[in-house]
Every structure is written in structure tokens, then in C-alpha cells.
Design a protein around this motif. Structure first.
Motif, PDB file in Angstrom:
ATOM      1  N   SER A   5      11.402  79.629 -37.034  1.00  0.00           N
ATOM      2  CA  SER A   5      12.350  78.566 -37.358  1.00  0.00           C
ATOM      3  C   SER A   5      13.695  78.805 -36.686  1.00  0.00           C
ATOM      4  O   SER A   5      14.276  77.887 -36.076  1.00  0.00           O
ATOM      5  CB  SER A   5      12.528  78.471 -38.875  1.00  0.00           C
ATOM      6  OG  SER A   5      13.461  77.478 -39.204  1.00  0.00           O
ATOM      7  N   ARG A   6      14.181  80.011 -36.761  1.00  0.00           N
ATOM      8  CA  ARG A   6      15.474  80.354 -36.152  1.00  0.00           C
ATOM      9  C   ARG A   6      15.419  80.161 -34.637  1.00  0.00           C
ATOM     10  O   ARG A   6      16.335  79.589 -34.030  1.00  0.00           O
ATOM     11  CB  ARG A   6      15.861  81.787 -36.503  1.00  0.00           C
ATOM     12  CG  ARG A   6      17.281  82.154 -36.089  1.00  0.00           C
ATOM     13  CD  ARG A   6      17.677  83.549 -36.543  1.00  0.00           C
ATOM     14  NE  ARG A   6      17.457  83.730 -37.969  1.00  0.00           N
ATOM     15  CZ  ARG A   6      16.668  84.676 -38.505  1.00  0.00           C
ATOM     16  NH1 ARG A   6      16.048  85.539 -37.738  1.00  0.00           N
ATOM     17  NH2 ARG A   6      16.520  84.778 -39.811  1.00  0.00           N
ATOM     18  N   THR A   9      15.254  76.463 -33.674  1.00  0.00           N
ATOM     19  CA  THR A   9      16.566  75.858 -33.898  1.00  0.00           C
ATOM     20  C   THR A   9      17.551  76.283 -32.824  1.00  0.00           C
ATOM     21  O   THR A   9      18.318  75.451 -32.309  1.00  0.00           O
ATOM     22  CB  THR A   9      17.085  76.216 -35.306  1.00  0.00           C
ATOM     23  OG1 THR A   9      16.138  75.741 -36.266  1.00  0.00           O
ATOM     24  CG2 THR A   9      18.436  75.593 -35.578  1.00  0.00           C
ATOM     25  N   ASP A  10      17.548  77.553 -32.447  1.00  0.00           N
ATOM     26  CA  ASP A  10      18.423  78.019 -31.366  1.00  0.00           C
ATOM     27  C   ASP A  10      18.159  77.248 -30.072  1.00  0.00           C
ATOM     28  O   ASP A  10      19.094  76.823 -29.385  1.00  0.00           O
ATOM     29  CB  ASP A  10      18.232  79.521 -31.109  1.00  0.00           C
ATOM     30  CG  ASP A  10      18.770  80.405 -32.224  1.00  0.00           C
ATOM     31  OD1 ASP A  10      19.558  79.919 -33.064  1.00  0.00           O
ATOM     32  OD2 ASP A  10      18.377  81.594 -32.252  1.00  0.00           O
ATOM     33  N   LEU A  12      16.710  74.244 -29.751  1.00  0.00           N
ATOM     34  CA  LEU A  12      17.152  72.856 -29.925  1.00  0.00           C
ATOM     35  C   LEU A  12      18.662  72.722 -29.736  1.00  0.00           C
ATOM     36  O   LEU A  12      19.128  71.827 -29.015  1.00  0.00           O
ATOM     37  CB  LEU A  12      16.765  72.338 -31.313  1.00  0.00           C
ATOM     38  CG  LEU A  12      15.323  71.953 -31.547  1.00  0.00           C
ATOM     39  CD1 LEU A  12      15.085  71.646 -33.020  1.00  0.00           C
ATOM     40  CD2 LEU A  12      14.946  70.755 -30.698  1.00  0.00           C
ATOM     41  N   LEU A  13      19.410  73.585 -30.379  1.00  0.00           N
ATOM     42  CA  LEU A  13      20.864  73.501 -30.285  1.00  0.00           C
ATOM     43  C   LEU A  13      21.359  73.751 -28.855  1.00  0.00           C
ATOM     44  O   LEU A  13      22.280  73.073 -28.393  1.00  0.00           O
ATOM     45  CB  LEU A  13      21.527  74.441 -31.284  1.00  0.00           C
ATOM     46  CG  LEU A  13      21.338  74.051 -32.757  1.00  0.00           C
ATOM     47  CD1 LEU A  13      21.931  75.098 -33.677  1.00  0.00           C
ATOM     48  CD2 LEU A  13      21.925  72.682 -33.046  1.00  0.00           C
ATOM     49  N   ILE A  31      15.100  64.838 -35.488  1.00  0.00           N
ATOM     50  CA  ILE A  31      14.253  66.027 -35.411  1.00  0.00           C
ATOM     51  C   ILE A  31      12.956  65.789 -36.173  1.00  0.00           C
ATOM     52  O   ILE A  31      12.904  64.975 -37.098  1.00  0.00           O
ATOM     53  CB  ILE A  31      14.974  67.302 -35.913  1.00  0.00           C
ATOM     54  CG1 ILE A  31      15.398  67.173 -37.369  1.00  0.00           C
ATOM     55  CG2 ILE A  31      16.163  67.628 -35.017  1.00  0.00           C
ATOM     56  CD1 ILE A  31      15.884  68.453 -37.979  1.00  0.00           C
ATOM     57  N   ASP A  56      17.935  76.689 -41.310  1.00  0.00           N
ATOM     58  CA  ASP A  56      17.968  76.120 -39.970  1.00  0.00           C
ATOM     59  C   ASP A  56      18.114  74.606 -40.007  1.00  0.00           C
ATOM     60  O   ASP A  56      18.757  74.021 -39.138  1.00  0.00           O
ATOM     61  CB  ASP A  56      16.743  76.562 -39.184  1.00  0.00           C
ATOM     62  CG  ASP A  56      16.798  78.054 -38.926  1.00  0.00           C
ATOM     63  OD1 ASP A  56      17.840  78.526 -38.416  1.00  0.00           O
ATOM     64  OD2 ASP A  56      15.833  78.761 -39.258  1.00  0.00           O
ATOM     65  N   HIS A  57      17.542  73.968 -41.006  1.00  0.00           N
ATOM     66  CA  HIS A  57      17.789  72.540 -41.177  1.00  0.00           C
ATOM     67  C   HIS A  57      19.269  72.292 -41.449  1.00  0.00           C
ATOM     68  O   HIS A  57      19.866  71.368 -40.890  1.00  0.00           O
ATOM     69  CB  HIS A  57      16.937  71.976 -42.314  1.00  0.00           C
ATOM     70  CG  HIS A  57      15.533  71.705 -41.916  1.00  0.00           C
ATOM     71  ND1 HIS A  57      14.550  71.405 -42.829  1.00  0.00           N
ATOM     72  CD2 HIS A  57      14.923  71.679 -40.697  1.00  0.00           C
ATOM     73  CE1 HIS A  57      13.404  71.201 -42.193  1.00  0.00           C
ATOM     74  NE2 HIS A  57      13.615  71.370 -40.910  1.00  0.00           N
ATOM     75  N   ARG A  59      21.727  74.207 -40.472  1.00  0.00           N
ATOM     76  CA  ARG A  59      22.430  74.457 -39.205  1.00  0.00           C
ATOM     77  C   ARG A  59      22.384  73.242 -38.289  1.00  0.00           C
ATOM     78  O   ARG A  59      23.383  72.863 -37.670  1.00  0.00           O
ATOM     79  CB  ARG A  59      21.776  75.638 -38.470  1.00  0.00           C
ATOM     80  CG  ARG A  59      22.630  76.853 -38.448  1.00  0.00           C
ATOM     81  CD  ARG A  59      22.180  77.986 -37.581  1.00  0.00           C
ATOM     82  NE  ARG A  59      20.782  78.125 -37.231  1.00  0.00           N
ATOM     83  CZ  ARG A  59      20.352  78.504 -36.033  1.00  0.00           C
ATOM     84  NH1 ARG A  59      21.199  78.753 -35.058  1.00  0.00           N
ATOM     85  NH2 ARG A  59      19.080  78.642 -35.796  1.00  0.00           N
ATOM     86  N   LEU A  60      21.216  72.602 -38.206  1.00  0.00           N
ATOM     87  CA  LEU A  60      21.077  71.411 -37.374  1.00  0.00           C
ATOM     88  C   LEU A  60      21.949  70.267 -37.891  1.00  0.00           C
ATOM     89  O   LEU A  60      22.634  69.590 -37.117  1.00  0.00           O
ATOM     90  CB  LEU A  60      19.608  70.971 -37.305  1.00  0.00           C
ATOM     91  CG  LEU A  60      18.701  71.853 -36.457  1.00  0.00           C
ATOM     92  CD1 LEU A  60      17.242  71.602 -36.800  1.00  0.00           C
ATOM     93  CD2 LEU A  60      18.958  71.615 -34.979  1.00  0.00           C
ATOM     94  N   TYR A  73      15.556  62.941 -40.050  1.00  0.00           N
ATOM     95  CA  TYR A  73      14.483  63.924 -40.135  1.00  0.00           C
ATOM     96  C   TYR A  73      13.158  63.198 -40.313  1.00  0.00           C
ATOM     97  O   TYR A  73      12.995  62.386 -41.223  1.00  0.00           O
ATOM     98  CB  TYR A  73      14.718  64.895 -41.287  1.00  0.00           C
ATOM     99  CG  TYR A  73      13.691  65.997 -41.333  1.00  0.00           C
ATOM    100  CD1 TYR A  73      13.523  66.855 -40.254  1.00  0.00           C
ATOM    101  CD2 TYR A  73      12.884  66.183 -42.444  1.00  0.00           C
ATOM    102  CE1 TYR A  73      12.579  67.870 -40.279  1.00  0.00           C
ATOM    103  CE2 TYR A  73      11.940  67.197 -42.478  1.00  0.00           C
ATOM    104  CZ  TYR A  73      11.789  68.028 -41.391  1.00  0.00           C
ATOM    105  OH  TYR A  73      10.850  69.028 -41.415  1.00  0.00           O
TER     106      TYR A  73
END
Length: 183
Positions: A5-6, A9-10, A12-13, A31, A56-57, A59-60, A73
Motif C-alpha cells: 500500500s505504501r 501510494t508513493d 501514485l503521488l 483512485i 495511505d488513503h 495521504r492521497l 474513490y
């Protein structure tokens, strides 16, 4: 799972940042997660979702909101058990709200409709009957519930199947136009 997940997310960002750095102006991000099946959350307990995926959600959503963007989402299935956590993470809109998976905006709107917008929920299984009275009841009921909230965008709850005739689909669009107008 936490590492996956992390890492996702990294990536994606980083990709979102690269898009913005190249001059693209975006109103929001969309997403995809597909966190559930028809009969309930893949993450069997909200506590597990909160521990493994929720950070992570969040964070997004924080990234999007920090850039004055909205976040939609997409998740299939019955996610009733984690909706409070989706709101807490900061999601602005939920899609597609599968009717066959016990998702129903007529029930969700009174509880979440001022904190979360909805996109979808019109049952394609009813469309496949080509029964115009049944379809109009579905569309009218969902639009009425959605219009009474923070926001609602008409959409089917899944891909429209080939069993839906072109004539029926044209009538569906006319029904959306008729019942979807805000007064």
C-alpha cells in the motif's frame, strides 16, 4: 500488505506530482481500490483496513486537498462497514456503489450525504430487464435521494450490458434528464 500500500501510494503521488509539474491543471484525482466483494469488505474488519490501507488513503486525500483538488474513490462491493473510515480519510466522492452488493444511496444519503458525494448506484440488472417502468422507478428513486445531498452524479453501478437495448438506453438517458434536474 502495508508495504504494498505504501509503495503504490508513493508511486501514485510521484506520478501525480510529475503531471502537475508538466503544466497539467487538475480539479481532482480518481483512485481505484476495489476493496470488497458483493457480500462484504475484503478487509474483514474496519480495524484491519485502518491499520493497513487507511493511512495511505488519508495521504492521497490530504495530497489532493492540499492542492485544492477533490478525490473520488472507486470500489466495487459492499463497503458499508468502512464508510465512516472513508469519510475520515477525506474521500469526497464514492463510486460506483453497486446495488447488488447492498449499497443503496437511499439509505446512505441520510447518514453520509452531507459529508460524502455519491456517483452511481443505478442498478444495471434492472436496466437489463428492459422494463421501462422498473427502470424509471430505479432512476427516479436514486436521483431523488442523491439530489437531497452534498452531491450526486448519475451513473450506473456497473458496465451496461449488451442485454440493454439501444432503445432502452435512449429512454434511460431521457429519464435521467427528466428526473435529474434540480429545481
Amino acid at each position: 500488505m502495508r508495504d504494498v500500500s505504501r509503495t503504490v501510494t508513493d508511486v501514485l503521488l510521484r506520478n501525480f506530482e510529475a503531471v502537475l509539474a508538466n503544466g497539467i491543471e487538475a480539479d481532482g484525482i480518481w483512485i481505484f481500490g476495489d476493496m470488497a466483494f458483493q457480500d462484504g469488505d475484503d478487509v474483514s474488519r474496519p480495524a484491519m483496513y485502518r491499520e493497513l490501507i487507511w493511512p495511505d488513503h488519508k495521504r492521497l486525500a490530504d495530497w489532493a486537498h492540499g492542492r485544492e483538488m477533490k478525490i473520488i474513490y472507486h470500489t466495487d462491493g459492499d463497503v458499508n462497514g468502512v464508510l465512516d473510515l472513508y469519510v475520515e480519510a477525506g474521500f469526497d466522492c464514492l463510486h460506483p456503489l453497486e446495488a447488488k452488493a447492498s449499497m443503496d444511496i437511499r439509505k446512505l444519503c441520510p447518514k453520509y450525504g452531507q459529508r460524502l458525494a455519491f456517483f452511481g448506484n443505478c442498478d444495471v440488472m434492472k436496466y437489463a430487464t428492459n422494463d421501462l417502468d422498473l427502470i424509471e422507478e430505479e432512476i427516479r428513486g436514486k436521483l431523488e435521494a442523491g439530489k437531497a445531498t452534498k452531491g450526486y452524479a448519475y451513473h450506473s453501478d456497473h458496465s451496461v450490458s449488451p442485454q440493454v437495448s439501444w432503445k432502452t438506453y435512449q429512454v434511460i438517458m431521457a429519464m435521467v434528464e427528466k428526473h435529474g434536474r434540480y429545481r
